[in-house]
Design a protein around this motif. Structure first.
Motif, PDB file in Angstrom:
ATOM      1  N   VAL A  58      -9.531  59.996 -38.764  1.00 45.43           N
ATOM      2  CA  VAL A  58      -7.783  60.244 -38.829  1.00 45.43           C
ATOM      3  C   VAL A  58      -6.921  59.231 -37.707  1.00 45.43           C
ATOM      4  CG1 VAL A  58      -6.168  62.037 -38.805  1.00 45.43           C
ATOM      5  CG2 VAL A  58      -8.270  62.473 -39.894  1.00 45.43           C
ATOM      6  N   ARG A  59      -7.251  59.074 -36.426  1.00 42.96           N
ATOM      7  CA  ARG A  59      -6.571  58.425 -35.473  1.00 42.96           C
ATOM      8  C   ARG A  59      -6.371  56.998 -35.830  1.00 42.96           C
ATOM      9  NH1 ARG A  59      -5.321  61.529 -30.905  1.00 42.96           N
ATOM     10  NH2 ARG A  59      -5.941  63.736 -31.257  1.00 42.96           N
ATOM     11  N   SER A  60      -7.631  56.516 -36.190  1.00 43.28           N
ATOM     12  CA  SER A  60      -7.421  54.995 -36.647  1.00 43.28           C
ATOM     13  C   SER A  60      -6.581  54.775 -37.772  1.00 43.28           C
ATOM     14  CB  SER A  60      -8.924  54.234 -36.682  1.00 43.28           C
ATOM     15  OG  SER A  60      -9.641  54.724 -37.839  1.00 43.28           O
ATOM     16  N   ILE A  61      -6.741  55.775 -38.813  1.00 46.03           N
ATOM     17  CA  ILE A  61      -5.664  55.543 -39.973  1.00 46.03           C
ATOM     18  C   ILE A  61      -4.488  55.857 -39.472  1.00 46.03           C
ATOM     19  CG2 ILE A  61      -5.425  56.353 -42.354  1.00 46.03           C
ATOM     20  CD1 ILE A  61      -8.367  57.344 -42.472  1.00 46.03           C
ATOM     21  N   GLU A  62      -4.095  56.569 -38.467  1.00 49.00           N
ATOM     22  CA  GLU A  62      -2.711  56.701 -38.302  1.00 49.00           C
ATOM     23  C   GLU A  62      -2.249  55.531 -37.421  1.00 49.00           C
ATOM     24  OE1 GLU A  62      -2.243  58.893 -34.403  1.00 49.00           O
ATOM     25  OE2 GLU A  62      -0.552  59.921 -35.188  1.00 49.00           O
ATOM     26  N   ARG A  63      -3.167  54.751 -37.012  1.00 49.69           N
ATOM     27  CA  ARG A  63      -2.867  53.433 -36.250  1.00 49.69           C
ATOM     28  C   ARG A  63      -2.412  52.455 -37.490  1.00 49.69           C
ATOM     29  NH1 ARG A  63      -6.995  53.762 -32.845  1.00 49.69           N
ATOM     30  NH2 ARG A  63      -8.108  52.279 -34.003  1.00 49.69           N
ATOM     31  N   ILE A  85      -1.132  56.798 -50.753  1.00 49.08           N
ATOM     32  CA  ILE A  85      -2.303  57.619 -50.692  1.00 49.08           C
ATOM     33  C   ILE A  85      -3.756  56.739 -51.014  1.00 49.08           C
ATOM     34  CG2 ILE A  85      -3.513  59.468 -52.187  1.00 49.08           C
ATOM     35  CD1 ILE A  85      -0.435  60.623 -52.404  1.00 49.08           C
ATOM     36  N   ILE A  86      -3.406  55.800 -51.649  1.00 49.11           N
ATOM     37  CA  ILE A  86      -4.870  55.087 -52.369  1.00 49.11           C
ATOM     38  C   ILE A  86      -5.167  54.097 -50.870  1.00 49.11           C
ATOM     39  CG2 ILE A  86      -5.419  52.913 -53.467  1.00 49.11           C
ATOM     40  CD1 ILE A  86      -3.961  54.051 -56.076  1.00 49.11           C
ATOM     41  N   ASN A  87      -4.231  53.856 -50.156  1.00 53.63           N
ATOM     42  CA  ASN A  87      -4.476  53.162 -48.808  1.00 53.63           C
ATOM     43  C   ASN A  87      -5.312  53.709 -48.159  1.00 53.63           C
ATOM     44  OD1 ASN A  87      -4.458  50.774 -47.026  1.00 53.63           O
ATOM     45  ND2 ASN A  87      -2.334  51.325 -46.406  1.00 53.63           N
ATOM     46  N   ILE A  88      -4.871  55.044 -47.833  1.00 51.82           N
ATOM     47  CA  ILE A  88      -5.232  56.171 -46.820  1.00 51.82           C
ATOM     48  C   ILE A  88      -6.669  56.232 -47.523  1.00 51.82           C
ATOM     49  CG2 ILE A  88      -5.411  58.412 -46.060  1.00 51.82           C
ATOM     50  CD1 ILE A  88      -2.066  57.955 -45.913  1.00 51.82           C
ATOM     51  N   CYS A  89      -6.876  56.677 -48.707  1.00 54.50           N
ATOM     52  CA  CYS A  89      -8.250  56.845 -49.318  1.00 54.50           C
ATOM     53  C   CYS A  89      -9.347  55.764 -49.118  1.00 54.50           C
ATOM     54  CB  CYS A  89      -7.975  57.205 -50.715  1.00 54.50           C
ATOM     55  SG  CYS A  89      -7.369  58.593 -51.178  1.00 54.50           S
ATOM     56  N   LYS A  90      -8.715  54.644 -49.040  1.00 52.98           N
ATOM     57  CA  LYS A  90      -9.561  53.207 -48.749  1.00 52.98           C
ATOM     58  C   LYS A  90     -10.127  53.372 -47.272  1.00 52.98           C
ATOM     59  CE  LYS A  90      -7.964  50.187 -52.414  1.00 52.98           C
ATOM     60  NZ  LYS A  90      -7.012  49.196 -52.573  1.00 52.98           N
ATOM     61  N   ARG A 140      -0.713  61.594 -37.824  1.00 48.61           N
ATOM     62  CA  ARG A 140      -2.183  62.090 -38.176  1.00 48.61           C
ATOM     63  C   ARG A 140      -1.729  63.339 -38.797  1.00 48.61           C
ATOM     64  NH1 ARG A 140      -2.168  63.712 -31.980  1.00 48.61           N
ATOM     65  NH2 ARG A 140      -1.830  61.256 -31.758  1.00 48.61           N
ATOM     66  N   ASP A 141      -0.795  64.240 -38.670  1.00 45.93           N
ATOM     67  CA  ASP A 141      -0.719  65.533 -39.208  1.00 45.93           C
ATOM     68  C   ASP A 141      -0.614  65.366 -40.727  1.00 45.93           C
ATOM     69  OD1 ASP A 141      -0.824  66.727 -36.845  1.00 45.93           O
ATOM     70  OD2 ASP A 141       1.267  67.141 -36.300  1.00 45.93           O
ATOM     71  N   THR A 142       0.286  64.200 -41.039  1.00 49.97           N
ATOM     72  CA  THR A 142       0.637  63.835 -42.406  1.00 49.97           C
ATOM     73  C   THR A 142      -0.954  63.733 -43.126  1.00 49.97           C
ATOM     74  OG1 THR A 142       2.607  62.878 -41.879  1.00 49.97           O
ATOM     75  CG2 THR A 142       1.841  62.434 -44.191  1.00 49.97           C
ATOM     76  N   ILE A 143      -1.658  62.768 -42.519  1.00 51.54           N
ATOM     77  CA  ILE A 143      -2.944  62.330 -43.006  1.00 51.54           C
ATOM     78  C   ILE A 143      -4.078  63.745 -43.298  1.00 51.54           C
ATOM     79  CG2 ILE A 143      -5.084  61.215 -42.816  1.00 51.54           C
ATOM     80  CD1 ILE A 143      -3.121  59.128 -41.032  1.00 51.54           C
TER      81      ILE A 143
END
Ligand SMILES: [Zn+2]
Length: 156
Positions: free
Chosen positions: A81-86, A68-73, A92-95
């Motif tokens: 969202v798409r680049s975070i998915e990558r 979660i911290i990683n995604i927040c960063k 991307r649904d989880t995000i």
């Protein structure tokens, strides 16, 4: 003095505690149950009892705290969202669900971001503005909650 140590998922719910919502270094023990049947916990750092953390964005979903911290960063760096998915390998649904969840608990989450990601209030405002933009179809609850953390100062 012996301190019983069992693995617990809970994190401290006292905003004044140094270990508020913190996984690392926490010292939480199970301490009986409430009349409602909910598990009661006790934080050895701030000597406070609290109920299990149902509904906390950090624990409702199947993401670990470091994830979660990683995604927040990534969100703070304004990754979509798409680049975070990558970047993270999470769907991307989880995000998207995480964004919704964080928005619903925006005030709590702000405190968390400021404490654990060392965000400034300004960065925090930017974060929420970004979340709002990325998540068009927010629930009523999430929108109301976001209104409280994003005052008029953050005009588009
Ligand atoms: Zn505490």
């Amino acid at each position: 003095m012996t301190r019983p140590r069992s693995q617990v998922d809970a994190v401290c719910q006292n905003p004044k505690c140094r270990f508020y919502l913190k996984e690392d270094g926490k010292n939480i023990i199970k301490s009986g149950k409430y009349a409602t049947g909910h598990q009661r916990y006790y934080c050895n750092h701030c000597d406070t009892y609290f109920m299990e953390t149902k509904g906390t964005p950090l624990f409702r979903k199947h993401l670990s705290e470091p994830e979660i911290i990683n995604i927040c960063k990534h969100l703070v760096e304004k990754n979509g969202v798409r680049s975070i998915e990558r970047l993270t390998g999470h769907h991307r649904d989880t995000i998207g669900v995480l964004l919704e969840d964080m928005a619903e608990h925006a005030q709590k989450m702000s405190t968390y971001l400021i404490k654990n990601l060392n965000l400034s209030q300004y960065e925090c405002d930017e974060f929420w503005t970004f979340v709002k933009k990325k998540r068009k179809r927010l629930s009523e609850k999430a929108r109301l909650s976001l209104k409280l953390v994003t005052p008029g100062s953050t005009q588009p």
